[in-house]
Scaffold this active site. Structure first.
Site, PDB file in Angstrom:
ATOM      1  N   ALA A  11      11.935  -4.938  -2.717  1.00 23.69           N
ATOM      2  CA  ALA A  11      11.625  -4.219  -3.969  1.00 23.69           C
ATOM      3  C   ALA A  11      10.128  -3.982  -4.066  1.00 23.69           C
ATOM      4  O   ALA A  11       9.484  -4.268  -5.071  1.00 23.69           O
ATOM      5  CB  ALA A  11      12.140  -5.005  -5.172  1.00 23.69           C
ATOM      6  N   GLY A  12       9.562  -3.475  -2.953  1.00 20.59           N
ATOM      7  CA  GLY A  12       8.161  -3.051  -2.968  1.00 20.59           C
ATOM      8  C   GLY A  12       8.130  -1.582  -3.371  1.00 20.59           C
ATOM      9  O   GLY A  12       9.034  -1.084  -4.042  1.00 20.59           O
ATOM     10  N   TYR A  13       7.090  -0.877  -2.938  1.00 15.66           N
ATOM     11  CA  TYR A  13       6.954   0.538  -3.313  1.00 15.66           C
ATOM     12  C   TYR A  13       8.122   1.376  -2.805  1.00 15.66           C
ATOM     13  O   TYR A  13       8.719   2.150  -3.547  1.00 15.66           O
ATOM     14  CB  TYR A  13       5.647   1.109  -2.757  1.00 15.66           C
ATOM     15  CG  TYR A  13       4.432   0.504  -3.387  1.00 15.66           C
ATOM     16  CD1 TYR A  13       4.013   0.907  -4.647  1.00 15.66           C
ATOM     17  CD2 TYR A  13       3.694  -0.471  -2.742  1.00 15.66           C
ATOM     18  CE1 TYR A  13       2.890   0.353  -5.248  1.00 15.66           C
ATOM     19  CE2 TYR A  13       2.571  -1.036  -3.322  1.00 15.66           C
ATOM     20  CZ  TYR A  13       2.178  -0.616  -4.571  1.00 15.66           C
ATOM     21  OH  TYR A  13       1.083  -1.175  -5.161  1.00 15.66           O
ATOM     22  N   GLU A 170     -12.086  -2.992   0.411  1.00 16.55           N
ATOM     23  CA  GLU A 170     -11.736  -3.145  -1.020  1.00 16.55           C
ATOM     24  C   GLU A 170     -11.927  -4.601  -1.464  1.00 16.55           C
ATOM     25  O   GLU A 170     -12.396  -4.869  -2.569  1.00 16.55           O
ATOM     26  CB  GLU A 170     -10.295  -2.691  -1.263  1.00 16.55           C
ATOM     27  CG  GLU A 170     -10.140  -1.180  -1.176  1.00 16.55           C
ATOM     28  CD  GLU A 170      -8.955  -0.641  -1.965  1.00 16.55           C
ATOM     29  OE1 GLU A 170      -7.875  -1.248  -1.903  1.00 16.55           O
ATOM     30  OE2 GLU A 170      -9.116   0.398  -2.638  1.00 16.55           O
ATOM     31  N   ASP A 301       6.044   0.196   5.330  1.00 13.41           N
ATOM     32  CA  ASP A 301       5.223  -0.384   6.402  1.00 13.41           C
ATOM     33  C   ASP A 301       6.016  -0.818   7.635  1.00 13.41           C
ATOM     34  O   ASP A 301       5.428  -1.055   8.688  1.00 13.41           O
ATOM     35  CB  ASP A 301       4.448  -1.594   5.861  1.00 13.41           C
ATOM     36  CG  ASP A 301       3.289  -1.182   4.970  1.00 13.41           C
ATOM     37  OD1 ASP A 301       3.120   0.031   4.723  1.00 13.41           O
ATOM     38  OD2 ASP A 301       2.547  -2.074   4.520  1.00 13.41           O
ATOM     39  N   GLN A 319       1.370   5.252  -0.767  1.00  8.87           N
ATOM     40  CA  GLN A 319       1.609   6.672  -1.017  1.00  8.87           C
ATOM     41  C   GLN A 319       2.783   7.179  -0.178  1.00  8.87           C
ATOM     42  O   GLN A 319       3.714   7.803  -0.684  1.00  8.87           O
ATOM     43  CB  GLN A 319       0.317   7.430  -0.671  1.00  8.87           C
ATOM     44  CG  GLN A 319       0.351   8.875  -0.968  1.00  8.87           C
ATOM     45  CD  GLN A 319      -1.024   9.553  -0.780  1.00  8.87           C
ATOM     46  OE1 GLN A 319      -1.191  10.685  -1.159  1.00  8.87           O
ATOM     47  NE2 GLN A 319      -1.999   8.901  -0.215  1.00  8.87           N
TER      48      GLN A 319
HETATM   49  C1  LIG Z   1      -5.242  -5.136  -0.451  1.00 10.13           C
HETATM   50  C2  LIG Z   1      -4.478  -3.886  -0.121  1.00 10.13           C
HETATM   51  C3  LIG Z   1      -4.867  -2.674  -0.661  1.00 10.13           C
HETATM   52  C4  LIG Z   1      -4.147  -1.506  -0.393  1.00 10.13           C
HETATM   53  N1  LIG Z   1      -4.549  -0.334  -0.970  1.00 10.13           N
HETATM   54  C5  LIG Z   1      -3.817   0.773  -0.780  1.00 10.13           C
HETATM   55  C6  LIG Z   1      -4.142   1.978  -1.466  1.00 10.13           C
HETATM   56  O1  LIG Z   1      -5.139   2.045  -2.198  1.00 10.13           O
HETATM   57  N2  LIG Z   1      -3.350   3.060  -1.302  1.00 10.13           N
HETATM   58  C7  LIG Z   1      -2.227   3.030  -0.510  1.00 10.13           C
HETATM   59  O2  LIG Z   1      -1.510   4.049  -0.439  1.00 10.13           O
HETATM   60  N3  LIG Z   1      -1.885   1.905   0.176  1.00 10.13           N
HETATM   61  C8  LIG Z   1      -2.649   0.777   0.065  1.00 10.13           C
HETATM   62  N4  LIG Z   1      -2.290  -0.378   0.709  1.00 10.13           N
HETATM   63  C9  LIG Z   1      -1.107  -0.379   1.606  1.00 10.13           C
HETATM   64  C10 LIG Z   1       0.175  -0.508   0.775  1.00 10.13           C
HETATM   65  O3  LIG Z   1       0.073  -1.596  -0.097  1.00 10.13           O
HETATM   66  C11 LIG Z   1       1.394  -0.667   1.672  1.00 10.13           C
HETATM   67  O4  LIG Z   1       1.413   0.381   2.599  1.00 10.13           O
HETATM   68  C12 LIG Z   1       2.673  -0.642   0.822  1.00 10.13           C
HETATM   69  O5  LIG Z   1       2.722  -1.795   0.007  1.00 10.13           O
HETATM   70  C13 LIG Z   1       3.923  -0.588   1.696  1.00 10.13           C
HETATM   71  O6  LIG Z   1       5.042  -0.497   0.866  1.00 10.13           O
HETATM   72  P1  LIG Z   1       6.425  -1.131   1.336  1.00 10.13           P
HETATM   73  O7  LIG Z   1       7.453  -0.677   0.359  1.00 10.13           O
HETATM   74  O8  LIG Z   1       6.664  -0.874   2.769  1.00 10.13           O
HETATM   75  O9  LIG Z   1       6.220  -2.713   1.214  1.00 10.13           O
HETATM   76  P2  LIG Z   1       5.743  -3.616   0.004  1.00 10.13           P
HETATM   77  O10 LIG Z   1       5.291  -2.819  -1.135  1.00 10.13           O
HETATM   78  O11 LIG Z   1       4.792  -4.600   0.582  1.00 10.13           O
HETATM   79  O12 LIG Z   1       7.075  -4.369  -0.423  1.00 10.13           O
HETATM   80  C14 LIG Z   1       7.847  -5.175   0.424  1.00 10.13           C
HETATM   81  C15 LIG Z   1       8.773  -5.997  -0.458  1.00 10.13           C
HETATM   82  O13 LIG Z   1       9.713  -6.695   0.350  1.00 10.13           O
HETATM   83  C16 LIG Z   1       9.817  -8.044  -0.062  1.00 10.13           C
HETATM   84  N5  LIG Z   1      10.208  -8.825   1.099  1.00 10.13           N
HETATM   85  C17 LIG Z   1       9.497  -9.039   2.218  1.00 10.13           C
HETATM   86  N6  LIG Z   1      10.210  -9.761   3.099  1.00 10.13           N
HETATM   87  C18 LIG Z   1      11.413 -10.001   2.514  1.00 10.13           C
HETATM   88  C19 LIG Z   1      12.584 -10.662   2.932  1.00 10.13           C
HETATM   89  N7  LIG Z   1      12.680 -11.228   4.126  1.00 10.13           N
HETATM   90  N8  LIG Z   1      13.638 -10.688   2.085  1.00 10.13           N
HETATM   91  C20 LIG Z   1      13.574 -10.115   0.860  1.00 10.13           C
HETATM   92  N9  LIG Z   1      12.481  -9.472   0.417  1.00 10.13           N
HETATM   93  C21 LIG Z   1      11.408  -9.411   1.234  1.00 10.13           C
HETATM   94  C22 LIG Z   1       8.437  -8.370  -0.577  1.00 10.13           C
HETATM   95  O14 LIG Z   1       8.470  -9.487  -1.443  1.00 10.13           O
HETATM   96  C23 LIG Z   1       8.054  -7.065  -1.274  1.00 10.13           C
HETATM   97  O15 LIG Z   1       8.529  -7.068  -2.603  1.00 10.13           O
HETATM   98  C24 LIG Z   1      -3.021  -1.560   0.474  1.00 10.13           C
HETATM   99  C25 LIG Z   1      -2.620  -2.782   1.038  1.00 10.13           C
HETATM  100  C26 LIG Z   1      -3.339  -3.942   0.740  1.00 10.13           C
HETATM  101  C27 LIG Z   1      -2.891  -5.259   1.334  1.00 10.13           C
END
Ligand SMILES: Cc1cc2nc3c(=O)[nH]c(=O)nc-3n(C[C@H](O)[C@H](O)[C@H](O)COP(=O)(O)OP(=O)(O)OC[C@H]3O[C@@H](n4cnc5c(N)ncnc54)[C@H](O)[C@@H]3O)c2cc1C
Length: 405
Positions: A11-13, A170, A301, A319
């Site tokens: 439940a990330g982005y 950052e 990611d 994004q």
């Molecule tokens: C400090 C920092 C600053 C950033 N700034 C920017 C920015 O300004 N602009 C931008 O576009 N990007 C930025 N990023 C990158 C961005 O945060 C990531 O690309 C984005 O969060 C990826 O989204 P996602 O949905 O793949 O994963 P996430 O948003 O990380 O969500 C993953 C989710 O999965 C859950 N999870 C993980 N493993 C398990 C498991 N085994 N079982 C159940 N749940 C699990 C986690 O708890 C989380 O809720 C930044 C990253 C960091 C670390």
């Protein structure tokens, strides 16, 4: 008739965007939607550098998943995914298992240490709320301890940040604001504090406009950051780091805190579950499905897509993860209705803004370069927009950034 079962992992982005769009796109009679997440809350990964430095409380960066999903349409399961058995169409959780017809893997990334000795054991990484809280506490502990010791250890006040990419810069910007506060709070002489950024590449913020990079470096240097560019970390130790110097020489930098912010790889479940991956990231098809797995979508990611214009992967960003979530929801809705023609994902990059602390930033948005308070304002608007996209105006009111003047 049996309903189609869709399981969304994470439940990330990416995952939340998929779930909130899908709950509107399909009816309860058409599909059963299950969202699995490790925690009961979502955290804004893009704000974790603030929580890590201690400039924003960690409760500000998270909110309950159940506040933004329609629980009549989406079943929320708080559990940790352990492995995916694609042949059996099953996800193994720590506390059970789930079968699926369609699966969305949106589990985010993990820190990539490139095999550098000691990094896993002795360096921190900014990856989630727990690690952010630990970094904040650790730095504060170093400051609090400094004056309690008869023989002062100045290295307690040295913070090494590995990596001058987006996350590293950052975080350095936030430290620039936080360190003077800590010095005041713990009666520590500001001159004794060292913040060192070590970067193996020959430049800061690769891919950013050089003029903006110069602005960022000058701004951070003014806040006391020392840059060691073109310097590789060879090893992390309990005392600090060892860096390469010249051909075969090395140098030790003693530091009470080492934060590694230089690499990201896909979630380890990807490789454990047998997907073909590069550093844990699966090169997905344009419709966001994993090659050879017609019923598995991978976004965020843990996925990888090539920017054909420069023949390099798109950087992993929130994004892109959010935009993929929207496409993924539309493609799932199409499949539920028996359509096999799926939308092809094309990122729409609106710009990138990198903060340099609370009131400064650099960036390019809608084709325009900007620095200073204007860029900082834009950064906060981007942060608020992400909240709006997932939780609407009420989430913006609860969690938004309004310190914009
Ligand atoms: C400090 C920092 C600053 C950033 N700034 C920017 C920015 O300004 N602009 C931008 O576009 N990007 C930025 N990023 C990158 C961005 O945060 C990531 O690309 C984005 O969060 C990826 O989204 P996602 O949905 O793949 O994963 P996430 O948003 O990380 O969500 C993953 C989710 O999965 C859950 N999870 C993980 N493993 C398990 C498991 N085994 N079982 C159940 N749940 C699990 C986690 O708890 C989380 O809720 C930044 C990253 C960091 C670390």
């Amino acid at each position: 008739m049996r309903k189609v079962k869709i399981v969304i992992l994470g439940a990330g982005y990416g995952g939340l965007m998929t779930a909130t769009r899908l709950q509107k796109a399909v009816g309860v009679n058409e599909a059963e939607i299950v969202l699995v997440n490790k925690n009961s809350y979502h955290y804004e990964t893009t704000w974790l550098h603030e929580a890590s430095a201690g400039t924003l409380h960690h409760d500000r960066v998270r909110y309950d998943v159940k506040n933004v999903i329609d629980t009549n349409k989406v079943q929320f399961v708080q559990d940790t995914a352990v492995e995916i058995k694609t042949e059996e169409k099953k996800v193994i959780l720590e506390n059970g298992e789930l079968e699926y017809d369609y699966l969305v893997i949106a589990l985010g990334g993990e820190s990539e240490t490139f095999g550098i000795k000691g990094l896993k054991e002795h360096a921190f990484s900014i990856v989630n709320v727990n690690s952010a809280r630990q970094i904040r506490e650790h730095i504060e502990y170093q400051f609090a301890t400094y004056n309690t010791e008869i023989e002062k250890k100045d290295e307690r006040l040295t913070i090494v940040v590995g990596g001058a990419g987006f996350t590293g810069i950052e975080f350095l910007g936030e430290l620039g604001n936080r360190i003077p506060e800590l010095c005041k709070e713990y009666d520590v002489d500001y001159e004794k504090v060292r913040i060192i950024c070590v970067e193996a590449a020959p430049m800061v913020l690769p891919g950013f406009d050089p003029e903006l990079v110069n602005y960022a470096v000058a701004h951070l240097e003014k806040k006391g950051v020392e840059f060691r560019i073109g310097t590789a970390i060879k090893e992390a130790t309990p005392e600090g780091i060892i860096v390469g110097k010249g051909e075969d020489e090395t140098e030790e930098i003693k530091a009470g805190t080492v934060v590694w912010a230089a690499g990201i790889r896909g979630n380890s479940i990807i490789e454990k579950s047998g997907f073909e991956a590069m550093r844990g990231r699966v090169k997905v098809q344009l419709d966001l499905r994993a090659p050879g797995h017609e019923n598995v979508f991978i976004i965020g990611d843990s996925s990888l897509m090539i920017n054909e214009e420069i023949n390099r992967p798109y950087p992993p960003t929130a994004q892109i993860a959010m935009q993929q979530g929207e496409t993924c929801a539309r493609n799932l809705a199409a499949l539920v209705r028996g359509k096999n023609e799926l939308e092809q994902f094309k990122p729409d990059i609106k710009g990138t803004v990198c903060s340099l602390g609370e009131d400064d930033a650099i960036g390019v948005a809608f084709g325009k370069k900007m620095v200073g308070s204007k860029a900082s304002f834009m950064k906060k608007m981007i942060d608020n927009r992400a909240l709006y996209m997932i939780g609407g105006p009420s989430l913006v009111m609860k969690k938004g950034k309004f310190n914009i003047l």
